[in-house]
Design a protein around this motif. Structure first.
Motif, PDB file in Angstrom:
ATOM      1  N   ASP A  90      10.035  -9.325  13.053  1.00  0.00           N
ATOM      2  CA  ASP A  90      10.647  -8.828  14.312  1.00  0.00           C
ATOM      3  C   ASP A  90      10.869  -9.952  15.319  1.00  0.00           C
ATOM      4  O   ASP A  90      11.450  -9.711  16.385  1.00  0.00           O
ATOM      5  N   HIS A  91      10.430 -11.160  14.986  1.00  0.00           N
ATOM      6  CA  HIS A  91      10.469 -12.260  15.968  1.00  0.00           C
ATOM      7  C   HIS A  91      11.382 -13.404  15.533  1.00  0.00           C
ATOM      8  O   HIS A  91      11.413 -14.446  16.175  1.00  0.00           O
ATOM      9  N   ILE A  92      12.117 -13.180  14.426  1.00  0.00           N
ATOM     10  CA  ILE A  92      13.076 -14.217  13.983  1.00  0.00           C
ATOM     11  C   ILE A  92      14.442 -13.556  13.812  1.00  0.00           C
ATOM     12  O   ILE A  92      14.544 -12.328  13.697  1.00  0.00           O
ATOM     13  N   ASP A  93      15.484 -14.390  13.800  1.00  0.00           N
ATOM     14  CA  ASP A  93      16.847 -13.867  13.783  1.00  0.00           C
ATOM     15  C   ASP A  93      17.300 -13.609  12.347  1.00  0.00           C
ATOM     16  O   ASP A  93      17.848 -14.501  11.678  1.00  0.00           O
ATOM     17  N   ILE A  94      17.021 -12.385  11.859  1.00  0.00           N
ATOM     18  CA  ILE A  94      17.440 -12.017  10.493  1.00  0.00           C
ATOM     19  C   ILE A  94      18.078 -10.632  10.508  1.00  0.00           C
ATOM     20  O   ILE A  94      17.927  -9.869  11.467  1.00  0.00           O
ATOM     21  N   GLU A  95      18.821 -10.334   9.438  1.00  0.00           N
ATOM     22  CA  GLU A  95      19.457  -9.016   9.289  1.00  0.00           C
ATOM     23  C   GLU A  95      18.572  -8.103   8.440  1.00  0.00           C
ATOM     24  O   GLU A  95      17.848  -8.608   7.558  1.00  0.00           O
ATOM     25  N   PRO A  96      18.664  -6.784   8.671  1.00  0.00           N
ATOM     26  CA  PRO A  96      17.887  -5.857   7.820  1.00  0.00           C
ATOM     27  C   PRO A  96      18.138  -6.059   6.324  1.00  0.00           C
ATOM     28  O   PRO A  96      17.245  -5.871   5.503  1.00  0.00           O
ATOM     29  N   SER A  97      19.356  -6.513   6.002  1.00  0.00           N
ATOM     30  CA  SER A  97      19.695  -6.694   4.568  1.00  0.00           C
ATOM     31  C   SER A  97      18.881  -7.811   3.918  1.00  0.00           C
ATOM     32  O   SER A  97      18.861  -7.945   2.690  1.00  0.00           O
ATOM     33  N   GLN A  98      18.202  -8.626   4.760  1.00  0.00           N
ATOM     34  CA  GLN A  98      17.373  -9.702   4.211  1.00  0.00           C
ATOM     35  C   GLN A  98      15.947  -9.245   3.902  1.00  0.00           C
ATOM     36  O   GLN A  98      15.141 -10.017   3.393  1.00  0.00           O
ATOM     37  N   LEU A  99      15.650  -8.009   4.259  1.00  0.00           N
ATOM     38  CA  LEU A  99      14.294  -7.471   4.027  1.00  0.00           C
ATOM     39  C   LEU A  99      14.324  -6.522   2.840  1.00  0.00           C
ATOM     40  O   LEU A  99      15.061  -5.523   2.850  1.00  0.00           O
ATOM     41  N   HIS A 100      13.541  -6.834   1.845  1.00  0.00           N
ATOM     42  CA  HIS A 100      13.531  -6.020   0.616  1.00  0.00           C
ATOM     43  C   HIS A 100      12.140  -5.410   0.438  1.00  0.00           C
ATOM     44  O   HIS A 100      11.320  -5.864  -0.359  1.00  0.00           O
ATOM     45  N   GLY A 101      11.896  -4.386   1.247  1.00  0.00           N
ATOM     46  CA  GLY A 101      10.601  -3.701   1.193  1.00  0.00           C
ATOM     47  C   GLY A 101      10.535  -2.756   0.005  1.00  0.00           C
ATOM     48  O   GLY A 101      11.536  -2.488  -0.663  1.00  0.00           O
ATOM     49  N   ILE A 102       9.341  -2.282  -0.266  1.00  0.00           N
ATOM     50  CA  ILE A 102       9.085  -1.378  -1.393  1.00  0.00           C
ATOM     51  C   ILE A 102       9.232   0.063  -0.887  1.00  0.00           C
ATOM     52  O   ILE A 102       8.677   0.410   0.159  1.00  0.00           O
ATOM     53  N   ALA A 103       9.970   0.881  -1.619  1.00  0.00           N
ATOM     54  CA  ALA A 103      10.315   2.235  -1.165  1.00  0.00           C
ATOM     55  C   ALA A 103       9.135   3.191  -1.355  1.00  0.00           C
ATOM     56  O   ALA A 103       9.069   3.965  -2.318  1.00  0.00           O
ATOM     57  N   VAL A 104       8.225   3.118  -0.423  1.00  0.00           N
ATOM     58  CA  VAL A 104       6.999   3.935  -0.548  1.00  0.00           C
ATOM     59  C   VAL A 104       7.239   5.407  -0.229  1.00  0.00           C
ATOM     60  O   VAL A 104       6.305   6.219  -0.278  1.00  0.00           O
ATOM     61  N   ALA A 158       3.949  -7.661   8.303  1.00  0.00           N
ATOM     62  CA  ALA A 158       4.913  -8.774   8.319  1.00  0.00           C
ATOM     63  C   ALA A 158       5.930  -8.607   9.444  1.00  0.00           C
ATOM     64  O   ALA A 158       6.307  -9.579  10.111  1.00  0.00           O
ATOM     65  N   LYS A 159       6.350  -7.363   9.684  1.00  0.00           N
ATOM     66  CA  LYS A 159       7.312  -7.144  10.785  1.00  0.00           C
ATOM     67  C   LYS A 159       6.679  -7.523  12.127  1.00  0.00           C
ATOM     68  O   LYS A 159       7.293  -8.185  12.951  1.00  0.00           O
ATOM     69  N   ASN A 160       5.435  -7.072  12.319  1.00  0.00           N
ATOM     70  CA  ASN A 160       4.769  -7.328  13.606  1.00  0.00           C
ATOM     71  C   ASN A 160       4.504  -8.805  13.847  1.00  0.00           C
ATOM     72  O   ASN A 160       4.576  -9.277  14.977  1.00  0.00           O
ATOM     73  N   THR A 161       4.165  -9.532  12.789  1.00  0.00           N
ATOM     74  CA  THR A 161       3.717 -10.922  12.973  1.00  0.00           C
ATOM     75  C   THR A 161       4.837 -11.938  12.780  1.00  0.00           C
ATOM     76  O   THR A 161       4.733 -13.070  13.225  1.00  0.00           O
ATOM     77  N   LEU A 162       5.933 -11.540  12.100  1.00  0.00           N
ATOM     78  CA  LEU A 162       7.000 -12.520  11.812  1.00  0.00           C
ATOM     79  C   LEU A 162       8.397 -11.910  11.919  1.00  0.00           C
ATOM     80  O   LEU A 162       9.203 -12.328  12.750  1.00  0.00           O
ATOM     81  N   ARG A 219       0.867  -1.180   0.000  1.00  0.00           N
ATOM     82  CA  ARG A 219       0.000   0.000   0.000  1.00  0.00           C
ATOM     83  C   ARG A 219       0.904   1.230   0.000  1.00  0.00           C
ATOM     84  O   ARG A 219       2.020   1.201   0.529  1.00  0.00           O
ATOM     85  N   TYR A 220       0.409   2.325  -0.546  1.00  0.00           N
ATOM     86  CA  TYR A 220       1.256   3.520  -0.650  1.00  0.00           C
ATOM     87  C   TYR A 220       1.153   4.354   0.632  1.00  0.00           C
ATOM     88  O   TYR A 220       0.616   5.452   0.664  1.00  0.00           O
ATOM     89  N   VAL A 221       1.669   3.729   1.709  1.00  0.00           N
ATOM     90  CA  VAL A 221       1.671   4.364   3.042  1.00  0.00           C
ATOM     91  C   VAL A 221       3.048   4.132   3.650  1.00  0.00           C
ATOM     92  O   VAL A 221       3.769   3.228   3.208  1.00  0.00           O
ATOM     93  N   PRO A 222       3.433   4.895   4.686  1.00  0.00           N
ATOM     94  CA  PRO A 222       4.737   4.667   5.307  1.00  0.00           C
ATOM     95  C   PRO A 222       4.868   3.253   5.859  1.00  0.00           C
ATOM     96  O   PRO A 222       3.850   2.606   6.175  1.00  0.00           O
ATOM     97  N   GLN A 223       6.101   2.768   5.975  1.00  0.00           N
ATOM     98  CA  GLN A 223       6.308   1.374   6.395  1.00  0.00           C
ATOM     99  C   GLN A 223       5.945   1.141   7.865  1.00  0.00           C
ATOM    100  O   GLN A 223       5.906   0.002   8.309  1.00  0.00           O
ATOM    101  N   ASP A 224       5.670   2.216   8.605  1.00  0.00           N
ATOM    102  CA  ASP A 224       5.241   2.034  10.012  1.00  0.00           C
ATOM    103  C   ASP A 224       3.750   2.352  10.175  1.00  0.00           C
ATOM    104  O   ASP A 224       3.255   2.534  11.282  1.00  0.00           O
ATOM    105  N   HIS A 225       3.045   2.371   9.015  1.00  0.00           N
ATOM    106  CA  HIS A 225       1.604   2.657   9.039  1.00  0.00           C
ATOM    107  C   HIS A 225       0.838   1.351   9.260  1.00  0.00           C
ATOM    108  O   HIS A 225       1.231   0.304   8.708  1.00  0.00           O
TER     109      HIS A 225
END
Ligand code: 6PG
Length: 250
Positions: free
Chosen positions: A95-109, A89-93, A75-81
């Motif tokens: 933020d609760h598993i051991d991964i690096e930020p570089s593994q997350l490829h979000g859309i630059a809204v 996805a951050k709230n439900t998965l 959706r065309y909203v900020p990533q903390d909206h």
């Protein structure tokens, strides 16, 4: 294209369990095959329980540092909206598993819609590298109007056969969306719909058993070229299907 596999589960909890197991199986398969698991998550609310199971019961079943997360749409909203698919996805998965930020490829809204789409195309090309261009697994939901990702009925993105990612103006929601296109989704090795709830039953019958009219039911555009298509649905969503009796009911 091969006939889609359809699995029906008695309720959404059994559906979420099956979807989490599917994620784990796909992760093992792709990590064994090419050392990584490139998965695109879908938005909406249905995936939440699957995500929570992956973050708890199945947290030790996946080699998380070999997983790269993408999104099928945003959706065309900020990533903390609260409406953000990334936020869900951050709230439900995530933020609760051991991964690096570089593994997350979000859309630059934070970019203009068309620029966000172009940037995400570059992200996919750069991230998938020689494993590309296709993703290993694309999760999709389906709306009660038969849309999937942000491919909504009657919108411009349905006709795009050139791009991997587009900005799509969804007039009925009076908003921009950024979405993978159907031709790009159809390059994936595995495409899996996760559909639950009685409110989806009519659209699901139209999509699976009705005449081919993808302008009205864009989920019909999803026909992987060489990959597998799987529908994981609960009994409530399957309630209008004529072929229900022949399906797996777990
Ligand atoms: C989005 C999704 C969309 C979603 C369906 C189903 O950004 O909203 O990608 O395609 O999967 O609308 O949503 P629910 O799971 O909330 O029913």
């Amino acid at each position: 294209m091969k006939q889609p596999a359809i699995q029906v589960y008695r309720d959404r909890h059994l559906l979420a369990e099956a979807a989490a197991n599917h994620f784990v199986d796909q992760a093992h398969k792709n990590i064994s095959r090419h050392g990584r698991f490139n998965v695109a998550l879908s938005g909406g609310s249905t995936p939440s329980e699957m995500h929570q199971l992956l973050a708890t019961k199945y947290a030790d079943s996946v080699d998380w540092n070999r997983v790269d997360f993408f999104w099928g749409d945003e959706r065309y909203v900020p990533q903390d909206h609260p409406e953000s698919n990334y936020f869900m996805a951050k709230n439900t998965l995530l933020d609760h598993i051991d991964i690096e930020p570089s593994q997350l490829h979000g859309i630059a809204v934070d970019l203009a819609p068309d620029e966000a789409a172009k940037a995400y195309t570059r992200t996919l090309r750069d991230s998938l590298g020689d494993a590309g261009p296709s993703l290993d697994l694309v999760f999709l939901g389906m709306g009660d109007d038969g849309h999937t990702a942000s491919l909504f009925p009657g919108t411009r993105a349905l006709k795009d056969t050139q791009n991997w990612v587009v900005a799509n103006l969804v007039e009925k929601l009076d908003t921009w969306r950024i979405t993978l296109t159907a031709p790009y989704i159809n390059q994936a090795r595995q495409v899996t719909f996760l559909v639950a709830g009685e409110n989806k039953a009519i659209a699901l019958r139209k999509v699976l058993e009705g005449p081919c009219q993808p302008e009205r039911y864009p989920s019909q555009l999803i026909k992987p070229m060489n990959g597998q298509l799987l529908w994981l649905i609960d009994l409530a969503a399957a309630g209008q299907l004529q072929i229900l009796e022949g399906l797996i009911l777990e």
